[in-house]
Design an enzyme around this catalytic site. Structure first.
Site, PDB file in Angstrom:
ATOM      1  N   ASP A 158       0.845  -1.198   0.000  1.00  0.00           N
ATOM      2  CA  ASP A 158       0.000   0.000   0.000  1.00  0.00           C
ATOM      3  C   ASP A 158       0.882   1.250   0.000  1.00  0.00           C
ATOM      4  OD1 ASP A 158      -2.351  -1.709   0.423  1.00  0.00           O
ATOM      5  OD2 ASP A 158      -1.415  -2.064   2.360  1.00  0.00           O
ATOM      6  N   HIS A 186      -4.637  -3.333   6.541  1.00  0.00           N
ATOM      7  CA  HIS A 186      -4.421  -3.611   5.114  1.00  0.00           C
ATOM      8  C   HIS A 186      -5.770  -4.046   4.529  1.00  0.00           C
ATOM      9  CE1 HIS A 186      -3.111  -5.075   1.308  1.00  0.00           C
ATOM     10  NE2 HIS A 186      -3.597  -6.265   1.589  1.00  0.00           N
TER      11      HIS A 186
END
Ligand code: NAX
Length: 326
Positions: A158, A186
């Site tokens: 990410d 996440h």
């Protein structure tokens, strides 16, 4: 130098295939660090893992000192210094969240116990398999003799996605950007924060308009996994493997002075994240340990988004608690 033992679970999967060659070539730990690979798989995938091992042999990597393939977690983690927990139970049609957490509890609980019983004293664990933060919590709970801080989950993909999106928007190189942060889980609730990110000495949030930040940047980063699936017909693999390499490399070798990265690590209560939750923070690595960057001011825009993602982690933790998985 004695080889470092790196155990990879789900080794025959698509991330495993993208990961193993890079570990064996020295990119995980350093170009002068010999490694031994241990590939943990479930019985139906052992043959495919053997095929990957044959290809690893065929690379004649100078640093690769051995490969073992097993479906026995005790063997796989015996003496392990680094564990990359990639194999997980994916969500299938009709599966409720509780079913998903329970199925993964059946994987990460026993693997945590095997790490507790067999791994080396300096074991470092990175959980990649989803739901990564909560799977890490489950493995950690099953390993009471291992320092809690050794269990981490991956938000580096990410982080790297956020760097790349911002670089494209500002038409700069990713190397011009520092101090990017991913907060929280996440998952689609993660919060990529540009209010401390620096680009050429300026704060990134001041270089873009708020609508782009709110309506384009944040959702694009958070939903990039789904966009990759839509385009590729398969989930992120090489970029996920690359992020796992970055995470462990920086954990072991340190983050550069004047910058930080993102990793999901056990909270010490910083920034109002309940202690013990495995949440993504801005982190530096010093002498082989992650430290949360302290003292950042969090405005109401960021606060709301961090809290929402952390709330999701609290709910996942409570759900696995109710299932007696932690
Ligand atoms: P694959 O389905 O290609 O591979 C998974 C492998 O794990 C399979 O070979 C399977 O046999 C094995 N496995 C299943 N149970 C196991 C067990 N108990 N012990 C050992 N091996 C086991 O999935 P892949 O694309 O490689 O993705 C792996 C995991 O990474 C998934 O959970 C996925 O959701 C997650 N991801 C996490 C990301 C992150 O940023 N944290 C991004 C990429 C990826 O989506």
């Amino acid at each position: 130098m004695a080889p470092v033992k790196v155990t990879v679970t789900g080794a025959a999967g698509q991330i495993g295939y993208a990961l193993l060659f890079r570990i064996a070539s020295g990119q995980l730990l350093g170009a002068d660090v010999p490694v031994r690979l241990s590939l943990l798989e479930i019985p139906p995938a052992l043959k495919a893992a053997e095929g990957t091992a044959m290809e690893l042999d065929d690379c004649a990597f100078p640093l690769l000192k051995g490969i073992e393939i097993t479906d026995d977690a005790g063997k796989a983690f015996d003496g392990a210094n680094v564990a990359l927990l990639v194999g997980a139970r994916p969500r299938t049609a009709g599966m409720e969240r509780g079913d998903l957490l329970e199925a993964n509890g059946g994987i990460f609980g026993p693997q945590g116990a095997a790490i507790n019983a067999h791994a080396a004293d300096d074991i470092r664990v990175l959980v990649v398999g989803n739901p990564a933060n909560t799977n890490a919590l489950i493995a950690q709970a099953a390993a009471p003799d291992v320092p809690a801080e050794r269990f981490t989950a991956m938000t580096r993909l990410d982080h790297n996605r956020a760097l790349s999106q911002l670089a494209a928007k500002l038409e700069v190189s990713v190397t011009d950007i520092s101090k990017m942060t991913i907060w929280g889980n996440h998952s689609a609730t993660q919060y990529p924060d540009l209010f401390h990110t620096e680009v050429g000495g300026k704060i990134a949030a001041e270089l873009v308009d708020e609508a782009w930040l709110r309506d384009t940047f944040i959702p694009t980063v958070a939903k990039r996994g789904a966009a990759i699936i839509a385009a590729r017909g398969a989930s992120s693999a090489a970029s996920a493997a690359n992020a796992a390499i970055d995470h462990v490399h920086d954990w072991v070798n340190g983050t550069p002075e004047g910058d930080w990265t993102s990793a999901a690590i056990p909270s010490d209560g910083s920034y109002g994240v309940p202690e013990g939750l495995i949440s993504s923070f801005p982190v530096v690595s010093r002498e082989g340990r992650w430290e949360i960057v302290q003292g950042l001011s969090i405005d109401s825009f960021s606060r709301e988004r961090i809290d929402a993602s952390v709330q999701e982690l609290v709910e996942e933790r409570d759900a696995v608690r109710a299932l007696n998985l932690i």
